[in-house]
Scaffold this motif. Structure first.
Motif, PDB file in Angstrom:
ATOM      1  N   GLY A 173       0.806  -1.221   0.000  1.00 27.17           N
ATOM      2  CA  GLY A 173       0.000   0.000   0.000  1.00 27.17           C
ATOM      3  C   GLY A 173       0.838   1.270   0.000  1.00 27.17           C
ATOM      4  O   GLY A 173       0.321   2.364   0.145  1.00 27.17           O
ATOM      5  N   ALA A 174       2.164   1.138  -0.192  1.00 27.40           N
ATOM      6  CA  ALA A 174       3.035   2.328  -0.171  1.00 27.40           C
ATOM      7  C   ALA A 174       2.643   3.328  -1.261  1.00 27.40           C
ATOM      8  O   ALA A 174       2.683   4.534  -1.052  1.00 27.40           O
ATOM      9  CB  ALA A 174       4.485   1.920  -0.347  1.00 27.40           C
ATOM     10  N   SER A 175       2.262   2.798  -2.434  1.00 27.19           N
ATOM     11  CA  SER A 175       1.911   3.700  -3.543  1.00 27.19           C
ATOM     12  C   SER A 175       0.662   4.524  -3.213  1.00 27.19           C
ATOM     13  O   SER A 175       0.406   5.555  -3.809  1.00 27.19           O
ATOM     14  CB  SER A 175       1.698   2.913  -4.835  1.00 27.19           C
ATOM     15  N   LYS A 176      -0.105   4.044  -2.238  1.00 25.32           N
ATOM     16  CA  LYS A 176      -1.298   4.792  -1.789  1.00 25.32           C
ATOM     17  C   LYS A 176      -0.986   5.586  -0.522  1.00 25.32           C
ATOM     18  O   LYS A 176      -1.875   6.071   0.162  1.00 25.32           O
ATOM     19  CB  LYS A 176      -2.463   3.815  -1.501  1.00 25.32           C
ATOM     20  N   GLY A 177       0.325   5.659  -0.182  1.00 22.31           N
ATOM     21  CA  GLY A 177       0.716   6.467   0.977  1.00 22.31           C
ATOM     22  C   GLY A 177       0.779   5.713   2.289  1.00 22.31           C
ATOM     23  O   GLY A 177       1.005   6.306   3.334  1.00 22.31           O
ATOM     24  N   GLU A 178       0.585   4.365   2.261  1.00 20.13           N
ATOM     25  CA  GLU A 178       0.694   3.574   3.499  1.00 20.13           C
ATOM     26  C   GLU A 178       2.123   3.636   4.025  1.00 20.13           C
ATOM     27  O   GLU A 178       3.070   3.733   3.258  1.00 20.13           O
ATOM     28  CB  GLU A 178       0.368   2.097   3.228  1.00 20.13           C
ATOM     29  N   GLY A 179       2.289   3.496   5.334  1.00 19.93           N
ATOM     30  CA  GLY A 179       3.630   3.507   5.920  1.00 19.93           C
ATOM     31  C   GLY A 179       4.293   4.830   5.587  1.00 19.93           C
ATOM     32  O   GLY A 179       3.775   5.890   5.904  1.00 19.93           O
ATOM     33  N   LEU A 180       5.431   4.760   4.917  1.00 17.71           N
ATOM     34  CA  LEU A 180       6.118   5.992   4.488  1.00 17.71           C
ATOM     35  C   LEU A 180       6.187   6.012   2.977  1.00 17.71           C
ATOM     36  O   LEU A 180       7.114   6.533   2.377  1.00 17.71           O
ATOM     37  CB  LEU A 180       7.533   6.004   5.074  1.00 17.71           C
ATOM     38  N   GLY A 181       5.160   5.396   2.373  1.00 15.35           N
ATOM     39  CA  GLY A 181       5.204   5.062   0.960  1.00 15.35           C
ATOM     40  C   GLY A 181       5.651   6.118  -0.007  1.00 15.35           C
ATOM     41  O   GLY A 181       6.611   5.935  -0.740  1.00 15.35           O
ATOM     42  N   ASN A 182       4.962   7.266  -0.010  1.00 12.78           N
ATOM     43  CA  ASN A 182       5.253   8.226  -1.078  1.00 12.78           C
ATOM     44  C   ASN A 182       6.661   8.784  -0.982  1.00 12.78           C
ATOM     45  O   ASN A 182       7.310   9.048  -1.984  1.00 12.78           O
ATOM     46  CB  ASN A 182       4.217   9.357  -1.064  1.00 12.78           C
ATOM     47  N   GLN A 183       7.109   8.942   0.264  1.00 17.73           N
ATOM     48  CA  GLN A 183       8.465   9.437   0.477  1.00 17.73           C
ATOM     49  C   GLN A 183       9.480   8.422  -0.067  1.00 17.73           C
ATOM     50  O   GLN A 183      10.433   8.770  -0.745  1.00 17.73           O
ATOM     51  CB  GLN A 183       8.669   9.616   1.980  1.00 17.73           C
ATOM     52  N   PHE A 184       9.209   7.159   0.223  1.00 18.25           N
ATOM     53  CA  PHE A 184      10.050   6.057  -0.274  1.00 18.25           C
ATOM     54  C   PHE A 184      10.144   6.138  -1.799  1.00 18.25           C
ATOM     55  O   PHE A 184      11.214   6.055  -2.383  1.00 18.25           O
ATOM     56  CB  PHE A 184       9.408   4.733   0.156  1.00 18.25           C
ATOM     57  N   LEU A 185       8.987   6.318  -2.439  1.00 17.71           N
ATOM     58  CA  LEU A 185       8.955   6.226  -3.901  1.00 17.71           C
ATOM     59  C   LEU A 185       9.629   7.415  -4.570  1.00 17.71           C
ATOM     60  O   LEU A 185      10.216   7.279  -5.630  1.00 17.71           O
ATOM     61  CB  LEU A 185       7.508   6.052  -4.375  1.00 17.71           C
ATOM     62  N   SER A 186       9.567   8.601  -3.935  1.00 13.80           N
ATOM     63  CA  SER A 186      10.248   9.739  -4.570  1.00 13.80           C
ATOM     64  C   SER A 186      11.770   9.620  -4.390  1.00 13.80           C
ATOM     65  O   SER A 186      12.535   9.970  -5.268  1.00 13.80           O
ATOM     66  CB  SER A 186       9.731  11.073  -4.029  1.00 13.80           C
ATOM     67  N   ASN A 187      12.220   9.060  -3.246  1.00 16.89           N
ATOM     68  CA  ASN A 187      13.667   8.894  -3.034  1.00 16.89           C
ATOM     69  C   ASN A 187      14.277   7.915  -4.030  1.00 16.89           C
ATOM     70  O   ASN A 187      15.412   8.072  -4.460  1.00 16.89           O
ATOM     71  CB  ASN A 187      13.952   8.364  -1.615  1.00 16.89           C
ATOM     72  N   ILE A 188      13.514   6.886  -4.376  1.00 16.00           N
ATOM     73  CA  ILE A 188      14.059   5.815  -5.212  1.00 16.00           C
ATOM     74  C   ILE A 188      14.170   6.234  -6.685  1.00 16.00           C
ATOM     75  O   ILE A 188      14.945   5.682  -7.442  1.00 16.00           O
ATOM     76  CB  ILE A 188      13.187   4.546  -5.047  1.00 16.00           C
ATOM     77  N   ARG A 189      13.414   7.243  -7.098  1.00 13.16           N
ATOM     78  CA  ARG A 189      13.451   7.686  -8.501  1.00 13.16           C
ATOM     79  C   ARG A 189      14.815   8.234  -8.906  1.00 13.16           C
ATOM     80  O   ARG A 189      15.161   8.269 -10.070  1.00 13.16           O
ATOM     81  CB  ARG A 189      12.390   8.774  -8.755  1.00 13.16           C
ATOM     82  N   GLU A 190      15.580   8.698  -7.922  1.00 11.75           N
ATOM     83  CA  GLU A 190      16.843   9.383  -8.239  1.00 11.75           C
ATOM     84  C   GLU A 190      18.017   8.422  -8.449  1.00 11.75           C
ATOM     85  O   GLU A 190      19.109   8.851  -8.792  1.00 11.75           O
ATOM     86  CB  GLU A 190      17.197  10.337  -7.083  1.00 11.75           C
ATOM     87  N   VAL A 191      17.836   7.119  -8.196  1.00 11.74           N
ATOM     88  CA  VAL A 191      18.997   6.213  -8.217  1.00 11.74           C
ATOM     89  C   VAL A 191      19.204   5.560  -9.591  1.00 11.74           C
ATOM     90  O   VAL A 191      18.279   5.476 -10.383  1.00 11.74           O
ATOM     91  CB  VAL A 191      18.881   5.122  -7.110  1.00 11.74           C
ATOM     92  N   ASP A 192      20.458   5.092  -9.847  1.00  9.74           N
ATOM     93  CA  ASP A 192      20.779   4.432 -11.125  1.00  9.74           C
ATOM     94  C   ASP A 192      20.318   2.979 -11.133  1.00  9.74           C
ATOM     95  O   ASP A 192      19.983   2.423 -12.172  1.00  9.74           O
ATOM     96  CB  ASP A 192      22.301   4.450 -11.375  1.00  9.74           C
TER      97      ASP A 192
END
Length: 365
Positions: free
Chosen positions: A77-96
């Motif tokens: 449910g992270a993509s729906k903001g569960e837990g720390l979802g949205n923050q997790f997903l924006s941080n991961i976009r920056e990696v190779d």
């Protein structure tokens, strides 16, 4: 190079990050103890640069570096903001690339967020969240593109790609297995920076007993390897607890400790080798009395672009590159001896740099 370390809570992710970077990220046995991504810069272990430093009696030896980002524990449910979802997903976009730590050990003292150990289920949980997040990105892009697509052929072509790609992801597939029809589609695909388009390395976190034979007898590790084969990903076996112990030792103690465990290299060395293979990276070297240094480039990089890694002026005013292989230079014992034997090449703009090339760039600005 930037690698994001991800995984469900309590799989050994922060323990691994701590040992790789010695950064001491707070590691506790409850979900979400890593809220801000911890960032650590790690030197790439490379014996060649040390030996070059000795040969040149250099003042400074500078290895290549990798940046690790420890990204907060993810739950369903992270993509729906569960837990720390949205923050997790924006941080991961920056990696190779993504290093996905999966739990392949049993331990009643460490709770599993889903109540039991099943690494393939854990991989699918995270993949599903990444797919949902990518679909959301595509939906926003479709909404923007659809307005102009009626009067613009290029936008109409992009819209067709977006809709095809969205349907592909809705089938539960990952963007990295999507085939673009032409160069335009490839460029658009790159620009979306989709999470499921990123290369993945699975870190199978095992108990100490499974390390010596590389997890050969561990059914969880076998399951991860089979999954990775279908997925085109790399797998390496690691014991985060052991890595934490290794991180406290000096080089000599570390070598003895690894030998006692029946290992030839640490988890960090395995991970770096896997990430270089996965991302198609190599190192070239520069050497002199002031500094010996390793530089990371992509396979296929030509001499002027490699020179640009050092300084943009080197690329702009590139004239020639004096190139000798590391092996030849060490064998001859000096650049002068290598030149005498005709082992130093003078290369132009089309020269493709090889791993272990020792290069002196000539330029004029």
């Amino acid at each position: 190079m930037k690698l994001g370390i991800v995984g469900l809570p309590n799989v050994g992710k922060s323990t691994l990050f701590n040992s790789l970077t010695k950064a001491g990220a707070e590691s506790a046995n409850y979900p979400f103890c890593t809220i801000d991504p911890n960032v650590g810069i790690v030197s790439v272990p490379d014996e060649r640069i040390k030996k070059l430093g000795e040969l040149y009696n250099t003042k400074k030896v500078t290895p290549a570096v990798i940046e690790f980002v420890d990204i907060a524990g993810l739950v369903k449910g992270a993509s729906k903001g569960e837990g720390l979802g949205n923050q997790f997903l924006s941080n991961i976009r920056e990696v190779d690339a993504i290093v996905h730590v999966v739990r392949c050990f049993e331990d009643t003292n460490v709770v599993h967020v889903d109540g039991s150990v099943d690494p393939v289920r854990d991989i699918e949980t995270i993949n599903l969240e990444l797919v949902f997040s990518d679909i959301e990105i595509l939906e926003r892009r479709i909404a923007k593109t659809v307005r102009g697509a009626k009067n613009d052929k290029t936008l109409a072509k992009e819209l067709a790609l977006l809709e095809r790609l969205k349907a592909f992801l809705e089938d539960g597939k990952l963007a990295k297995s999507f085939e673009a029809a032409d160069e335009d589609e490839e460029n658009w695909l790159r620009s979306y920076n989709l999470l499921t388009g990123k290369p993945v390395i699975f870190a199978a976190n095992v108990a100490e007993d499974d390390l010596a034979n590389d997890g050969a007898d561990n059914s969880y590790v076998q399951a991860v390897r089979e999954f990775a084969q279908t997925d085109g990903s790399e797998v390496f076996v690691i014991c985060a607890q052991i890595e934490q112990e290794i991180a406290e030792l000096d080089d000599e103690e570390k070598a003895m400790f690894l030998e006692e465990l029946g290992l030839s290299e640490s988890g960090l060395e395995k991970l770096i080798a896997a990430s270089y293979r996965l991302l198609g990276l190599i190192s070239f070297l520069t050497a002199g009395e002031d500094e010996c240094r390793a530089w990371t480039i992509k396979v296929g990089t030509k001499a002027p672009q490699a020179a640009g890694k050092i300084h943009t002026d080197f690329e702009r005013g590139f004239i020639k590159a004096e190139v000798v292989s590391y092996e030849n230079l060490m064998e001859q014992g000096s650049i002068a001896a290598a030149k005498e034997k005709g082992l130093v090449g003078l290369e132009g703009k089309e020269y493709v740099v090889k791993d272990g090339d020792v290069i002196l760039f000539r330029f004029n600005v």
